[in-house]
Design an enzyme around this catalytic site. Structure first.
Site, PDB file in Angstrom:
ATOM      1  CG  PHE A   7      43.848  43.793  36.909  1.00  0.00           C
ATOM      2  CD1 PHE A   7      44.730  44.504  37.724  1.00  0.00           C
ATOM      3  CD2 PHE A   7      43.098  44.513  35.987  1.00  0.00           C
ATOM      4  CE1 PHE A   7      44.861  45.888  37.619  1.00  0.00           C
ATOM      5  CE2 PHE A   7      43.226  45.896  35.867  1.00  0.00           C
ATOM      6  CZ  PHE A   7      44.111  46.572  36.685  1.00  0.00           C
ATOM      7  CG  ASP A  48      36.055  41.736  37.227  1.00  0.00           C
ATOM      8  OD1 ASP A  48      35.582  42.139  36.143  1.00  0.00           O
ATOM      9  OD2 ASP A  48      37.005  42.296  37.810  1.00  0.00           O
ATOM     10  CE  LYS A  80      39.033  46.331  30.928  1.00  0.00           C
ATOM     11  NZ  LYS A  80      40.225  47.113  30.734  1.00  0.00           N
TER      12      LYS A  80
HETATM   13  N1  PLP Z   1      38.328  44.022  36.248  1.00  0.00           N
HETATM   14  C1  PLP Z   1      38.932  43.472  35.194  1.00  0.00           C
HETATM   15  C2  PLP Z   1      38.788  41.993  34.962  1.00  0.00           C
HETATM   16  C3  PLP Z   1      39.705  44.239  34.339  1.00  0.00           C
HETATM   17  O1  PLP Z   1      40.322  43.667  33.299  1.00  0.00           O
HETATM   18  C4  PLP Z   1      39.824  45.633  34.589  1.00  0.00           C
HETATM   19  C5  PLP Z   1      40.645  46.480  33.718  1.00  0.00           C
HETATM   20  O2  PLP Z   1      41.465  46.044  32.938  1.00  0.00           O
HETATM   21  C6  PLP Z   1      39.157  46.169  35.693  1.00  0.00           C
HETATM   22  C7  PLP Z   1      38.422  45.341  36.503  1.00  0.00           C
HETATM   23  C8  PLP Z   1      39.257  47.634  35.996  1.00  0.00           C
HETATM   24  O3  PLP Z   1      38.523  48.400  35.081  1.00  0.00           O
HETATM   25  P1  PLP Z   1      38.781  49.964  34.994  1.00  0.00           P
HETATM   26  O4  PLP Z   1      40.160  50.180  34.481  1.00  0.00           O
HETATM   27  O5  PLP Z   1      37.717  50.459  34.040  1.00  0.00           O
HETATM   28  O6  PLP Z   1      38.609  50.511  36.365  1.00  0.00           O
END
Ligand code: PLP
Length: 424
Positions: free
Chosen positions: A152, A237, A268
């Protein structure tokens, strides 16, 4: 005042139904608590204090309205400090200070500042392709990027293309070619997919959204080694796992120096639970390839968000802070494992990124999430069909996690056992 029932109807009217909001209206939020109007399963409303173990999808790292962050913001407001002037417009001292701290702590060299997490996924993707063409010498338009099954990375178009979830992709194709999928946690499978045109492997160190999937120990080191051997960028990530969430500032640090990535994505928690900021950290040889016009963001790297992120880093790096997160996480998981409930299949996680995998007979994560709210005053995360997640603030008081938190989870699970109620 509109009732929650009325507000739910309004929400359906104005927002596409992509989120299933829990039936509460937050009124005050402080630390790990949300004081809220809550609608119970009979439709009755009351004011209740909820323990926030959802944390806006793990983003509320320092708790709601952390005293030092609030003080910083009040001071800035009183002094009419610029809020939204960003590195795109002027030289922002707060950005420099923030970037200095973050690069020193991560061993990276450069920072691309953005807003949402998914934006930095796109930026990492672009940087990787650029590096592939300019440095690795991959023929134009042939760069391949490897992602993990059940990843994700957000909701941008590239993150959607990288997703392996049919629900997230349905109706949005055609997608970009040259994205290669491998099973998460399997270095051998990855090795077989590495190709002379592979420019990057992009992974989450723990797949949080997929259900807090922790890979086998040593996996990140193995991936790093393979990337070195095949001249491929190793990109992590850490939007959800970074900034102390797992008990280290960055999750890869659990595996030591040999797991260090070439690029790191953060979001976050970076904003201290109060501002919106994300960052792509790059080694110099990659960052220097980004020329004028290739990157940018109206609000990315703005004065206030950088000041808040900088203060957040100071707080996380205080002596004992991360050790406490580690310890609390272990004790919390131990406490969850000690709950004897036929609904629990497994407890897993790292630091304060924790999940319970439920048995299918439990009726699904959504049902348990609703019951935890109604019976336990706990806001939790439904992660996939059968996993319930807990991401309390890293600053949570010990007794609220290990006494109130565990007691309430146990009480709620006991009430659910054998019940056929829907708990909505
Ligand atoms: N990458 C990871 C691992 C995430 O958990 C999330 C969101 O939950 C994102 C990217 C996307 O972040 P955003 O919702 O701030 O775009």
């Amino acid at each position: 005042m509109r009732t929650i029932r009325e507000l739910e109807t309004n929400l359906k009217q104005y927002a596409p139904p992509y989120y299933e909001a829990l039936p509460f209206v937050p009124v005050i939020a402080k630390g790990e608590w949300i004081y809220a109007r809550v609608k119970n399963e009979n439709g009755k409303e009351s004011f209740r204090s909820l323990l926030d173990f959802h944390g806006n999808f793990s983003a509320i790292g320092l708790g709601h309205n952390h005293r030092e962050i609030v003080e910083l913001k009040i001071k800035r407001l009183q002094k009419n400090k610029p809020a939204l002037i960003s590195v795109g417009e002027a030289i922002i001292g707060e950005f420099i200070e923030f970037a200095e701290k973050l690069t020193a702590l991560s061993g990276m060299d450069m920072v691309v500042a953005k807003n949402a997490g998914t934006e930095v996924f796109d930026s990492a993707f672009k940087a990787a392709r650029l590096w592939g063409y300019k440095v690795k010498g991959v023929p134009r338009s042939e760069a391949e990027i490897i992602v993990a099954r059940d990843n994700f990375h957000g909701r941008s178009f590239i993150a959607t293309a990288a997703s392996t979830s049919a629900i997230r992709r349905e109706g949005f194709g055609p997608f970009i070619p040259s994205l290669i999928e491998v099973p998460f946690g399997d270095a051998k499978a990855l090795e077989q997919k590495l190709h002379r045109n592979t420019v990057a492997v992009i992974l989450e160190p723990i797949q949080a959204e997929a259900g807090v999937i922790v890979p086998p120990s040593g996996y990140l080191r193995q991936v790093r080694k393979l990337c070195n051997e095949k001249h491929v960028l190793f990109i992590l990530d850490e939007i959800q796992t970074g900034m102390g969430r797992t008990g280290k500032l960055f999750c890869w640090q659990h595996e030591g120096e040999e797991a260090r990535p070439d690029c790191l994505m953060l979001g976050k928690l970076l904003g201290g639970g109060s501002n919106i900021i994300s960052a792509l950290l790059l080694k110099k040889e990659i960052g220097e390839l980004l020329k004028l016009g290739m990157e940018g963001s109206t609000f990315g790297g703005n004065d206030e968000a950088c000041a808040v992120a900088s203060k957040t880093l100071d707080i996380l790096c205080r002596r004992g802070f991360l050790e406490r997160v580690n310890l609390l996480g272990e004790e919390f998981m131990e406490g969850l494992r000690a709950i004897s409930s036929p609904l629990i299949k497994e407890v897993r996680g790292r630091g304060l990124l924790v999940a319970i995998e439920l048995v299918p007979e439990a009726g699904g994560a959504k049902r348990i999430q609703a019951a935890l709210l109604q019976r336990g005053d706990i806001v939790s995360l439904a992660r996939g069909e059968h996993v319930i997640g807990f991401s309390p603030p890293l600053t949570i008081r010990k007794r609220n996690l290990l006494r109130f938190g565990l007691n309430r989870i146990e009480k709620a699970l006991k009430e659910i056992e054998g019940s056929t109620a829907k708990w909505e």
